[in-house]
Design an enzyme around this catalytic site. Sequence first.
Site, PDB file in Angstrom:
ATOM      1  N   HIS A 187       0.867  -1.157   0.010  1.00 25.28           N
ATOM      2  CA  HIS A 187      -0.197   0.039   0.101  1.00 25.28           C
ATOM      3  C   HIS A 187       0.899   1.424   0.076  1.00 25.28           C
ATOM      4  O   HIS A 187       2.116   1.161   0.194  1.00 25.28           O
ATOM      5  CB  HIS A 187      -0.745   0.010   1.257  1.00 25.28           C
ATOM      6  CG  HIS A 187      -1.922  -0.997   1.447  1.00 25.28           C
ATOM      7  ND1 HIS A 187      -2.966  -1.112   0.547  1.00 25.28           N
ATOM      8  CD2 HIS A 187      -2.254  -2.140   2.272  1.00 25.28           C
ATOM      9  CE1 HIS A 187      -3.864  -1.855   0.652  1.00 25.28           C
ATOM     10  NE2 HIS A 187      -3.472  -2.615   1.872  1.00 25.28           N
ATOM     11  N   CYS A 246      -0.927   2.391  -5.252  1.00 25.61           N
ATOM     12  CA  CYS A 246      -1.642   3.341  -5.715  1.00 25.61           C
ATOM     13  C   CYS A 246      -0.942   4.531  -5.512  1.00 25.61           C
ATOM     14  O   CYS A 246       0.191   4.517  -5.076  1.00 25.61           O
ATOM     15  CB  CYS A 246      -3.005   3.648  -4.828  1.00 25.61           C
ATOM     16  SG  CYS A 246      -4.224   2.345  -5.134  1.00 25.61           S
TER      17      CYS A 246
END
EC number: 3.4.22.61
Length: 459
Positions: free
Chosen positions: A302, A345
Amino acid sequence: MSRDFRKLLFEVSEALVTDELSALKFLSLEHVPRRKLEAIQEPKAFFEVLQEKDMIGVGNLSLLKELLYRIGRIDLLTAHLGSSREEMERELQLPGRAQVSAYRQLLYGIAEDLTPEDVRSVKFLLQKQLPKNKLQENASMLQVFLEMEINGIIKEDNLTMLKDILQGFRADLKKKIDAYEEKRKENYSREEVRYPVSMSAHPEEQRAEGEAPHPYGKIYKMKNNPHGYCLILNNHIFKNPRYNREGTLQDGEAVKEVFKWLQFETVEYMDLEGKKLKDTVKEYSKKDHRNMDCFVCFILSHGEKDKIKGVDDVCVNIEDLVSCFTGTNCPSLAGKPKVFIIQACQGSLGHPSVTVEPDSSGHLEVDATPSTSIPDKADILIGMATVEDYLSFRSRRTGSVYIQSLCEKMKLLCPLGVDFTAILTEVNNEVAGKELEGCKQMPKITSTLLKQLIFEIPQ
């Protein structure tokens, strides 16, 4: 819009039955998003969508003609469009005229050739891969193919499982797939899709010792075995279980398979806290790479814009990680390519901006993460799963869209001697073309490579 054109579409619509509408929708998947097609229940609505996307219109009937030809409605082709089977066959043999992809044509042809008993056999053999409610008696073969695509079982450049299934009872159709794959490889080998490189102002200059010639410019040497380290930093289980990244184990396995095949020393570290992640990268920058050709690092986690998260939610700047491998900080890799592939992301926006629910119960999850500008140093390439401020997607069952696409493209294109930057461009194109939970994902390439990077496969 002319009255004659509306009348034409109405008359064609009235003549089509439900199975033919399903076929038209399937053959149009490269032109219309799947979700939009799923909502269409009648031919008139289908033609309205094609008009909205400027795929058909007054004086623009080529796609409509092709679609009717593909589903065998020659009567409509002749009566309403003034064409014929022979004319369409001649037309579609011309390069660039076909608007339905060879992949869609292949799958549709296979679906048409399968008997009801064959279809039952396919469904039986897919029971472990697809949910039972997707394999019911009334599910058509085209619907089964769609589910296989959604679940990553088949795609344009990977039909292995379908071939394995058909081999047992329809070897003739397996041969059709073989022919499609062979033609696809031929097309890749003919294409000059190599990335442009700066040619020497003095072509008569001698190449560096051991440097391979190439028609598109200089390439990095790949002569050692192993070629270098492939370091995989893979965060799966987080301190907060809500952020566990299901599917990332499949990504790690896919990367290891490809880079072991390419003769890299592949090392995977799991579930690193922020400090340990940074320390591990620094440790590899201090190793002796003099007998190595290259360094590759995959970071799967992440993150936030410009940062990667450890499993303890502590962030590390991507630039700090990449800077460990500049010529100054890692002299034994000076002049050699350093590749960083980052699956995470770069923010929280869907692309384009639509509502996205992270960690939903559907097929895909998101990795909230990074963007980066690399230091102004040579021989570094960064492949990012998505551009700044946006989400990247990961399937809980099959892995991330970006990493899985990259591994498949490498298996297909490395044997053809395709430059790695060109392979990443192919990945960008494939990922950007997918509809992911109503969003799009656009990967990014940032490079200061000075030569082409071509991974040689073992002989």
